[in-house]
Design an enzyme around this catalytic site. Structure first.
Site, PDB file in Angstrom:
ATOM      1  N   ASP A  18     -42.779  61.176  -9.829  1.00 35.14           N
ATOM      2  CA  ASP A  18     -42.707  61.189  -8.366  1.00 35.14           C
ATOM      3  C   ASP A  18     -41.360  60.722  -7.851  1.00 35.14           C
ATOM      4  O   ASP A  18     -41.216  60.511  -6.646  1.00 35.14           O
ATOM      5  CB  ASP A  18     -43.809  60.298  -7.770  1.00 35.14           C
ATOM      6  CG  ASP A  18     -43.551  58.816  -8.017  1.00 35.14           C
ATOM      7  OD1 ASP A  18     -43.374  58.423  -9.194  1.00 35.14           O
ATOM      8  OD2 ASP A  18     -43.508  58.050  -7.045  1.00 35.14           O
ATOM      9  N   ASP A  22     -47.413  54.795 -11.414  1.00 39.12           N
ATOM     10  CA  ASP A  22     -47.392  54.395 -10.006  1.00 39.12           C
ATOM     11  C   ASP A  22     -46.744  55.485  -9.153  1.00 39.12           C
ATOM     12  O   ASP A  22     -45.604  55.878  -9.388  1.00 39.12           O
ATOM     13  CB  ASP A  22     -46.605  53.096  -9.837  1.00 39.12           C
ATOM     14  CG  ASP A  22     -47.173  51.968 -10.687  1.00 39.12           C
ATOM     15  OD1 ASP A  22     -48.241  51.463 -10.347  1.00 39.12           O
ATOM     16  OD2 ASP A  22     -46.543  51.615 -11.709  1.00 39.12           O
ATOM     17  N   ASP A  66     -45.793  59.830 -15.149  1.00 38.23           N
ATOM     18  CA  ASP A  66     -45.531  58.519 -14.573  1.00 38.23           C
ATOM     19  C   ASP A  66     -46.867  57.980 -14.059  1.00 38.23           C
ATOM     20  O   ASP A  66     -47.828  58.739 -13.884  1.00 38.23           O
ATOM     21  CB  ASP A  66     -44.511  58.663 -13.440  1.00 38.23           C
ATOM     22  CG  ASP A  66     -44.261  57.357 -12.724  1.00 38.23           C
ATOM     23  OD1 ASP A  66     -43.975  56.353 -13.403  1.00 38.23           O
ATOM     24  OD2 ASP A  66     -44.386  57.336 -11.490  1.00 38.23           O
TER      25      ASP A  66
END
Length: 222
Positions: A174, A14, A12
């Site tokens: 995240d 961001d 991922d």
């Protein structure tokens, strides 16, 4: 924590590779000001990130404030995109250990990719601004396909693009959105504890392990 033996790792963006909230929040504030709406803090915007730009814009307009019409949302999205094009990469920084660890992973012969819900047009410019673009073999955005995370198709598409089977891939994210995408795709997933996850404690998510530092990743690879 168990070890993994992937031929490719997909990240991922961001909240995993980069802390982009300062740029996203500034673009959101500029959008809201242009539309005559109340402003938002960085902390608020951090909880809006993860499901792509349309959802982030909708949350910026509505959370704690009531609904908006589809027309108002359709008006707001291109305004945000215009402002984010100006702010993208200005205040965003790679998380500690990312710039040092990516070349270690490449040196092991791993294929690396980014699978994010950020609009594709913003991915390469951001990575290049941070000096990270050369590490990745594939970039998949939230508008690359008709489906985006948590649907599994973006991960499967990334596998196809780098020529690696789904059984030989690891996802690193995240958020619960990343974990659900990986679970649906049949791919193991590790989550960083320092990311965003829409305000939900990341240790409540169904994943194969938690990392508090990006530099911990190589030690988990067989």
């Amino acid at each position: 924590m168990k070890s993994f033996a992937p031929h490719a790792i997909f990240f991922d963006l961001d909240g995993t590779l980069v802390d982009s909230v300062p740029d996203l929040a500034e673009a959101a504030r500029r959008m809201l000001a242009e539309l005559g709406e109340p402003t938002r803090t960085d902390a608020e915007v951090a909880t809006f990130v993860g499901k792509g730009i349309p959802m982030m814009v909708e949350r910026a307009l509505t959370v704690g404030r009531g609904p908006v019409s589809a027309e108002r949302l359709a008006q707001a999205i291109p305004v945000f995109m215009r402002h984010y094009e100006a702010t993208n990469g200005k205040l965003t920084r790679a998380y500690p250990g990312v710039a040092e660890t990516l070349p270690v992973l490449k040196a092991r012969g791993l294929k690396l990719g980014v699978v994010t819900n950020k609009a594709e047009a913003f991915i390469a410019p951001l990575l290049d601004e941070l000096g990270l673009g050369g590490f990745f073999d594939v970039l998949i955005g939230g508008d690359t396909l008709a489906q985006k995370k948590p649907e599994p198709e973006p991960l499967w598409h990334a596998c196809e693009q780098v020529g690696v089977s789904r059984e030989a891939v690891l996802m690193v994210g995240d958020s619960g959105n990343d974990a659900l995408c990986a679970r649906r795709a049949g791919i193991p997933v590790l989550l960083m504890t320092y990311g965003y996850n829409e305000g939900v404690p990341v240790d409540t998510e169904d994943c194969d392990g938690l990392l508090s530092s990006f530099t911990e990743l190589p030690a988990l690879l067989a």
